[in-house]
Structure formats: C-alpha cells, structure tokens
Design a protein around this motif. Structure first.
Motif, PDB file in Angstrom:
ATOM      1  N   MET A  79       0.836  -1.175   0.000  1.00  0.00           N
ATOM      2  CA  MET A  79       0.000   0.000   0.000  1.00  0.00           C
ATOM      3  C   MET A  79       0.875   1.231   0.000  1.00  0.00           C
ATOM      4  SD  MET A  79      -2.862  -0.871   2.788  1.00  0.00           S
ATOM      5  CE  MET A  79      -4.328  -0.225   2.086  1.00  0.00           C
ATOM      6  N   ALA A  80       0.476   2.183  -0.770  1.00  0.00           N
ATOM      7  CA  ALA A  80       1.229   3.432  -0.853  1.00  0.00           C
ATOM      8  C   ALA A  80       0.824   4.339   0.296  1.00  0.00           C
ATOM      9  CB  ALA A  80       0.953   4.122  -2.188  1.00  0.00           C
ATOM     10  N   VAL A  81       1.810   5.046   0.809  1.00  0.00           N
ATOM     11  CA  VAL A  81       1.546   5.989   1.887  1.00  0.00           C
ATOM     12  C   VAL A  81       1.083   7.288   1.271  1.00  0.00           C
ATOM     13  CG1 VAL A  81       2.589   7.252   3.800  1.00  0.00           C
ATOM     14  CG2 VAL A  81       3.308   4.909   3.312  1.00  0.00           C
ATOM     15  N   GLU A  82      -0.054   7.791   1.738  1.00  0.00           N
ATOM     16  CA  GLU A  82      -0.579   9.044   1.182  1.00  0.00           C
ATOM     17  C   GLU A  82       0.083  10.229   1.855  1.00  0.00           C
ATOM     18  OE1 GLU A  82      -4.800   9.323   1.159  1.00  0.00           O
ATOM     19  OE2 GLU A  82      -5.036   7.233   0.597  1.00  0.00           O
ATOM     20  N   GLU A  83       0.408  11.232   1.008  1.00  0.00           N
ATOM     21  CA  GLU A  83       0.999  12.458   1.526  1.00  0.00           C
ATOM     22  C   GLU A  83      -0.116  13.414   1.917  1.00  0.00           C
ATOM     23  OE1 GLU A  83       4.089  14.212  -0.858  1.00  0.00           O
ATOM     24  OE2 GLU A  83       4.383  12.332  -1.903  1.00  0.00           O
ATOM     25  N   PRO A  84       0.177  14.305   2.862  1.00  0.00           N
ATOM     26  CA  PRO A  84      -0.821  15.329   3.180  1.00  0.00           C
ATOM     27  C   PRO A  84      -1.074  16.197   1.954  1.00  0.00           C
ATOM     28  CG  PRO A  84       0.959  15.301   4.819  1.00  0.00           C
ATOM     29  CD  PRO A  84       1.319  14.358   3.727  1.00  0.00           C
ATOM     30  N   ALA A  85      -2.239  16.788   1.883  1.00  0.00           N
ATOM     31  CA  ALA A  85      -2.666  17.535   0.700  1.00  0.00           C
ATOM     32  C   ALA A  85      -1.704  18.658   0.344  1.00  0.00           C
ATOM     33  CB  ALA A  85      -4.067  18.105   0.923  1.00  0.00           C
ATOM     34  N   GLY A  86      -1.133  19.357   1.320  1.00  0.00           N
ATOM     35  CA  GLY A  86      -0.271  20.497   1.018  1.00  0.00           C
ATOM     36  C   GLY A  86       1.171  20.118   0.755  1.00  0.00           C
ATOM     37  N   ASN A  97       2.430  17.938  -1.490  1.00  0.00           N
ATOM     38  CA  ASN A  97       2.752  17.627  -2.866  1.00  0.00           C
ATOM     39  C   ASN A  97       3.346  18.836  -3.588  1.00  0.00           C
ATOM     40  OD1 ASN A  97       2.994  16.220  -5.202  1.00  0.00           O
ATOM     41  ND2 ASN A  97       0.841  16.421  -5.766  1.00  0.00           N
ATOM     42  N   TRP A  98       2.716  19.997  -3.472  1.00  0.00           N
ATOM     43  CA  TRP A  98       3.249  21.179  -4.158  1.00  0.00           C
ATOM     44  C   TRP A  98       4.610  21.589  -3.578  1.00  0.00           C
ATOM     45  CZ3 TRP A  98       4.461  25.768  -1.854  1.00  0.00           C
ATOM     46  CH2 TRP A  98       3.976  25.980  -0.560  1.00  0.00           C
ATOM     47  N   TRP A  99       4.798  21.344  -2.265  1.00  0.00           N
ATOM     48  CA  TRP A  99       6.075  21.695  -1.635  1.00  0.00           C
ATOM     49  C   TRP A  99       7.205  20.802  -2.172  1.00  0.00           C
ATOM     50  CZ3 TRP A  99       8.360  25.458   0.622  1.00  0.00           C
ATOM     51  CH2 TRP A  99       9.510  25.262   1.379  1.00  0.00           C
ATOM     52  N   ASN A 100       6.950  19.521  -2.307  1.00  0.00           N
ATOM     53  CA  ASN A 100       7.950  18.604  -2.855  1.00  0.00           C
ATOM     54  C   ASN A 100       8.297  18.953  -4.298  1.00  0.00           C
ATOM     55  OD1 ASN A 100       8.205  17.151  -0.503  1.00  0.00           O
ATOM     56  ND2 ASN A 100       6.633  15.657  -1.094  1.00  0.00           N
ATOM     57  N   ARG A 101       7.291  19.290  -5.103  1.00  0.00           N
ATOM     58  CA  ARG A 101       7.559  19.688  -6.493  1.00  0.00           C
ATOM     59  C   ARG A 101       8.375  20.967  -6.546  1.00  0.00           C
ATOM     60  NH1 ARG A 101       2.239  20.212  -9.506  1.00  0.00           N
ATOM     61  NH2 ARG A 101       1.477  20.490  -7.406  1.00  0.00           N
ATOM     62  N   LEU A 102       8.085  21.915  -5.671  1.00  0.00           N
ATOM     63  CA  LEU A 102       8.819  23.182  -5.640  1.00  0.00           C
ATOM     64  C   LEU A 102      10.280  22.939  -5.270  1.00  0.00           C
ATOM     65  CD1 LEU A 102       8.748  26.291  -5.786  1.00  0.00           C
ATOM     66  CD2 LEU A 102       8.277  26.278  -3.337  1.00  0.00           C
ATOM     67  N   ARG A 103      10.517  22.115  -4.260  1.00  0.00           N
ATOM     68  CA  ARG A 103      11.903  21.822  -3.851  1.00  0.00           C
ATOM     69  C   ARG A 103      12.660  21.102  -4.961  1.00  0.00           C
ATOM     70  NH1 ARG A 103      11.921  19.201   2.036  1.00  0.00           N
ATOM     71  NH2 ARG A 103      11.828  17.442   0.665  1.00  0.00           N
ATOM     72  N   THR A 104      12.023  20.180  -5.643  1.00  0.00           N
ATOM     73  CA  THR A 104      12.682  19.439  -6.711  1.00  0.00           C
ATOM     74  C   THR A 104      12.994  20.349  -7.888  1.00  0.00           C
ATOM     75  OG1 THR A 104      11.511  17.441  -6.055  1.00  0.00           O
ATOM     76  CG2 THR A 104      12.479  17.454  -8.246  1.00  0.00           C
ATOM     77  N   ASN A 105      12.039  21.188  -8.286  1.00  0.00           N
ATOM     78  CA  ASN A 105      12.225  22.046  -9.456  1.00  0.00           C
ATOM     79  C   ASN A 105      13.210  23.183  -9.208  1.00  0.00           C
ATOM     80  OD1 ASN A 105      10.475  20.489 -10.928  1.00  0.00           O
ATOM     81  ND2 ASN A 105       8.684  21.744 -10.432  1.00  0.00           N
ATOM     82  N   THR A 106      13.357  23.645  -7.992  1.00  0.00           N
ATOM     83  CA  THR A 106      14.280  24.742  -7.707  1.00  0.00           C
ATOM     84  C   THR A 106      15.667  24.250  -7.332  1.00  0.00           C
ATOM     85  OG1 THR A 106      13.501  24.814  -5.428  1.00  0.00           O
ATOM     86  CG2 THR A 106      12.500  26.359  -6.984  1.00  0.00           C
ATOM     87  N   GLY A 107      15.849  22.963  -7.224  1.00  0.00           N
ATOM     88  CA  GLY A 107      17.167  22.417  -6.950  1.00  0.00           C
ATOM     89  C   GLY A 107      17.476  22.260  -5.475  1.00  0.00           C
TER      90      GLY A 107
END
Length: 143
Positions: free
Chosen positions: A1-8, A10-20
C-alpha cells in the motif's frame, strides 16, 4: 500500500525538486570511481599506516641483526624488513607515485639493483642453502 501524503505536501515537494533544493540523485559511479573512493585514505590514516609499517620494518630489521650468524633466518627477516620499509613510504606518497619515482629515469638502475639484490638474497638463502644442506646430508658413495 502506498503511503498518502498530506494535501499540502505535494506542491512543496515539487517546488523543492524544481528549484534544486531537493538532493539530486547522483549518476552511477564507474568501477574506477568506486575503487578510487574506496582506497582513498585521509591524512591521519596515511600517517598511521606509515608509522605501523615503519615500526614493523624496524622490528624485523632488529630481529635480523640478532640472527646475523644464521643466514637463512637473517635473509628472510632482512628482506621482509626492507619490504615493510618501502611499503611504509607508499602510505605517505601513494603507491603509484612511489613506484613512479622509484622507476624514474635517474633512479631506475638503483631500483633494479636493489630489487634484484633482495630477490637474490632470498634465492641464495632459501634455494642454494637448501641444496647444499641436502647434498651434505645425502649418503656418499665410495668407489
């Protein structure tokens, strides 16, 4: 089973990945890079290795002087002492640099003579002395 992330999150992880800011996965290392990383020593490790090898070399050299009248034991201890002493300087310089300096244009004759003398010392002590012993112990024929 996959662990669900809190709703907010996801955008934080994408921001950290895209900004380096997210640690990037390194490219796989080649075998040579892995070997270099595994065999690289720190300065203190080099000094400890030098001191230990030099100490062992000096100890074998001292033992060799005690067996001066016993040629086989002397030759073995003396040769091992010299090998440890040369090995101790390899810790300080690194093996490739040490070998490069030993076989440099101005030192190659001395290096070859030194290594040949070590080999011939062992050969004379082990091989020649063994043959002389076996000949002297063999029963002699009288004609």
């Amino acid at each position: 089973m996959a662990v669900e992330e809190p709703a907010g999150a996801n955008w934080w992880n994408r921001l950290r990945t895209n900004t380096g800011f997210e640690p990037q996965e390194d490219e796989p290392q080649t075998l040579l890079q892995q070997l270099d990383e595994a065999t690289t020593l720190s300065r203190m490790q080099r000094i400890y290795g030098f001191a230990i090898c030099l100490g062992i070399g000096l100890a074998f050299g001292f033992l060799a002087s005690l067996f001066l009248l016993l040629p086989v034991k002397f030759a073995i201890l003396y040769t091992v002492s010299n090998i440890f002493s040369i090995g101790s300087t390899m810790f300080l310089m690194g093996p490739m640099k040490q070998l490069g300096k030993m076989f440099d244009k101005g030192r190659i004759v001395a290096t070859c003579a030194y290594l040949a003398s070590l080999g011939l010392t062992l050969w004379a002590a082990l091989w020649v002395s063994h043959e002389q012993c076996s000949e002297s112990m063999a029963p002699r024929r009288f004609m």
